[in-house]
Design a protein around this motif. Structure first.
Motif, PDB file in Angstrom:
ATOM      1  N   ALA A   7      -0.597-110.081  61.595  1.00 51.02           N
ATOM      2  CA  ALA A   7      -0.551-110.458  60.176  1.00 51.02           C
ATOM      3  C   ALA A   7       0.695-109.877  59.507  1.00 51.02           C
ATOM      4  CB  ALA A   7      -1.810-109.981  59.458  1.00 51.02           C
ATOM      5  N   PHE A   8       1.057-108.654  59.893  1.00 51.65           N
ATOM      6  CA  PHE A   8       2.223-107.994  59.312  1.00 51.65           C
ATOM      7  C   PHE A   8       3.502-108.789  59.580  1.00 51.65           C
ATOM      8  CE2 PHE A   8       5.679-104.823  59.434  1.00 51.65           C
ATOM      9  CZ  PHE A   8       5.548-104.297  58.166  1.00 51.65           C
ATOM     10  N   LYS A   9       3.563-109.464  60.710  1.00 51.12           N
ATOM     11  CA  LYS A   9       4.758-110.244  61.069  1.00 51.12           C
ATOM     12  C   LYS A   9       5.062-111.322  60.038  1.00 51.12           C
ATOM     13  CE  LYS A   9       4.444-109.557  66.042  1.00 51.12           C
ATOM     14  NZ  LYS A   9       4.231-110.218  67.356  1.00 51.12           N
ATOM     15  N   VAL A  10       4.032-111.825  59.369  1.00 55.04           N
ATOM     16  CA  VAL A  10       4.243-112.828  58.328  1.00 55.04           C
ATOM     17  C   VAL A  10       5.063-112.234  57.187  1.00 55.04           C
ATOM     18  CG1 VAL A  10       3.066-114.246  56.579  1.00 55.04           C
ATOM     19  CG2 VAL A  10       2.133-114.082  58.897  1.00 55.04           C
ATOM     20  N   TYR A  11       4.811-110.973  56.886  1.00 52.30           N
ATOM     21  CA  TYR A  11       5.494-110.281  55.787  1.00 52.30           C
ATOM     22  C   TYR A  11       6.813-109.645  56.219  1.00 52.30           C
ATOM     23  CZ  TYR A  11       0.978-110.847  53.554  1.00 52.30           C
ATOM     24  OH  TYR A  11      -0.173-111.390  53.027  1.00 52.30           O
ATOM     25  N   SER A  57       5.615-100.216  55.268  1.00 50.02           N
ATOM     26  CA  SER A  57       5.702-100.278  56.723  1.00 50.02           C
ATOM     27  C   SER A  57       4.406-100.826  57.315  1.00 50.02           C
ATOM     28  CB  SER A  57       5.950 -98.877  57.285  1.00 50.02           C
ATOM     29  OG  SER A  57       4.813 -98.063  57.024  1.00 50.02           O
ATOM     30  N   LEU A  58       4.396-101.007  58.621  1.00 51.70           N
ATOM     31  CA  LEU A  58       3.170-101.429  59.300  1.00 51.70           C
ATOM     32  C   LEU A  58       2.060-100.418  59.061  1.00 51.70           C
ATOM     33  CD1 LEU A  58       1.496-103.225  61.154  1.00 51.70           C
ATOM     34  CD2 LEU A  58       2.598-102.101  63.120  1.00 51.70           C
ATOM     35  N   SER A  59       2.379 -99.142  59.094  1.00 54.90           N
ATOM     36  CA  SER A  59       1.394 -98.093  58.846  1.00 54.90           C
ATOM     37  C   SER A  59       0.806 -98.213  57.435  1.00 54.90           C
ATOM     38  CB  SER A  59       2.030 -96.720  59.042  1.00 54.90           C
ATOM     39  OG  SER A  59       1.134 -95.698  58.740  1.00 54.90           O
ATOM     40  N   ASP A  60       1.657 -98.437  56.449  1.00 56.23           N
ATOM     41  CA  ASP A  60       1.205 -98.637  55.073  1.00 56.23           C
ATOM     42  C   ASP A  60       0.311 -99.887  54.988  1.00 56.23           C
ATOM     43  OD1 ASP A  60       2.798 -96.494  54.130  1.00 56.23           O
ATOM     44  OD2 ASP A  60       4.502 -97.822  53.803  1.00 56.23           O
ATOM     45  N   PHE A  61       0.740-100.941  55.669  1.00 57.10           N
ATOM     46  CA  PHE A  61       0.012-102.204  55.672  1.00 57.10           C
ATOM     47  C   PHE A  61      -1.378-102.014  56.275  1.00 57.10           C
ATOM     48  CE2 PHE A  61      -0.826-106.526  57.357  1.00 57.10           C
ATOM     49  CZ  PHE A  61      -0.605-107.284  56.222  1.00 57.10           C
ATOM     50  N   ARG A  62      -1.443-101.262  57.379  1.00 58.68           N
ATOM     51  CA  ARG A  62      -2.736-100.972  58.019  1.00 58.68           C
ATOM     52  C   ARG A  62      -3.676-100.255  57.040  1.00 58.68           C
ATOM     53  NH1 ARG A  62      -2.947-101.902  63.312  1.00 58.68           N
ATOM     54  NH2 ARG A  62      -1.023-101.764  64.510  1.00 58.68           N
ATOM     55  N   ALA A  63      -3.145 -99.273  56.332  1.00 61.36           N
ATOM     56  CA  ALA A  63      -3.959 -98.522  55.369  1.00 61.36           C
ATOM     57  C   ALA A  63      -4.472 -99.444  54.274  1.00 61.36           C
ATOM     58  CB  ALA A  63      -3.154 -97.370  54.781  1.00 61.36           C
ATOM     59  N   MET A  64      -3.629-100.351  53.805  1.00 57.82           N
ATOM     60  CA  MET A  64      -4.006-101.281  52.754  1.00 57.82           C
ATOM     61  C   MET A  64      -5.110-102.218  53.250  1.00 57.82           C
ATOM     62  SD  MET A  64      -1.530-103.906  50.678  1.00 57.82           S
ATOM     63  CE  MET A  64      -1.083-104.774  52.163  1.00 57.82           C
ATOM     64  N   VAL A  65      -4.959-102.749  54.460  1.00 62.66           N
ATOM     65  CA  VAL A  65      -5.961-103.654  55.024  1.00 62.66           C
ATOM     66  C   VAL A  65      -7.277-102.914  55.239  1.00 62.66           C
ATOM     67  CG1 VAL A  65      -6.564-105.002  57.078  1.00 62.66           C
ATOM     68  CG2 VAL A  65      -4.296-105.228  56.057  1.00 62.66           C
ATOM     69  N   SER A  66      -7.197-101.692  55.731  1.00 64.21           N
ATOM     70  CA  SER A  66      -8.395-100.889  55.960  1.00 64.21           C
ATOM     71  C   SER A  66      -9.132-100.631  54.644  1.00 64.21           C
ATOM     72  CB  SER A  66      -8.013 -99.566  56.620  1.00 64.21           C
ATOM     73  OG  SER A  66      -9.123 -98.736  56.747  1.00 64.21           O
ATOM     74  N   HIS A  67      -8.385-100.308  53.612  1.00 67.00           N
ATOM     75  CA  HIS A  67      -8.971-100.068  52.291  1.00 67.00           C
ATOM     76  C   HIS A  67      -9.638-101.336  51.762  1.00 67.00           C
ATOM     77  CE1 HIS A  67      -9.501 -98.294  48.331  1.00 67.00           C
ATOM     78  NE2 HIS A  67      -8.968 -99.386  47.821  1.00 67.00           N
ATOM     79  N   ALA A  68      -8.982-102.472  51.951  1.00 65.64           N
ATOM     80  CA  ALA A  68      -9.536-103.743  51.471  1.00 65.64           C
ATOM     81  C   ALA A  68     -10.830-104.075  52.208  1.00 65.64           C
ATOM     82  CB  ALA A  68      -8.520-104.865  51.647  1.00 65.64           C
TER      83      ALA A  68
END
Length: 84
Positions: A7-11, A57-68
Motif C-alpha cells: 500500500a505504501f508503494k502507492v504513496y 516513512s514506511l515506519s510512520d505509515f505502518r504506525a498510522m495504519v496500525s492506529h487506524a
C-alpha cells in the motif's frame, strides 16, 4: 507478502522510502477533498510523522495504519455494545 508495504508503494511511486507529497495531494483531490494546500500537507505530515523527521516513512505509515485499525476495532466494539 507485506500488504502495508505494498500500500505504501502507492504513496511512494519513486521508491524514495518516503511518501511523495504531490502524490498524496493528488490522492486526496481524487477522493473529493478539493485542493490540498501547503498548510493541509503540513498537518498531514505532523499527524503521520511519528519520528518527527519532517517526512512520512514506511515506519510512520505502518504506525498510522496500525492506529487506524485499532480505532476501527474500538468503534466496532462500541457499536456492538450499543446494539445490545
Amino acid at each position: 507478502f507485506d500488504p502495508v508495504k505494498e500500500a505504501f508503494k502507492v504513496y511512494d511511486p519513486h521508491d524514495t522510502g518516503y511518501v511523495d507529497m504531490e502524490t498524496l495531494k493528488q490522492i486526496f483531490q481524487n477522493l473529493g477533498f478539493g485542493e490540498v494546500t501547503p498548510e493541509d500537507v503540513s498537518v498531514l505530515i505532523e499527524t503521520a510523522d511519528v519520528d518527527q523527521d519532517g517526512k512520512i516513512s514506511l515506519s510512520d505509515f505502518r504506525a498510522m495504519v496500525s492506529h487506524a485499525k485499532k480505532a476501527d476495532a474500538e468503534l466496532e466494539s462500541l457499536h456492538t455494545s450499543i446494539k445490545k
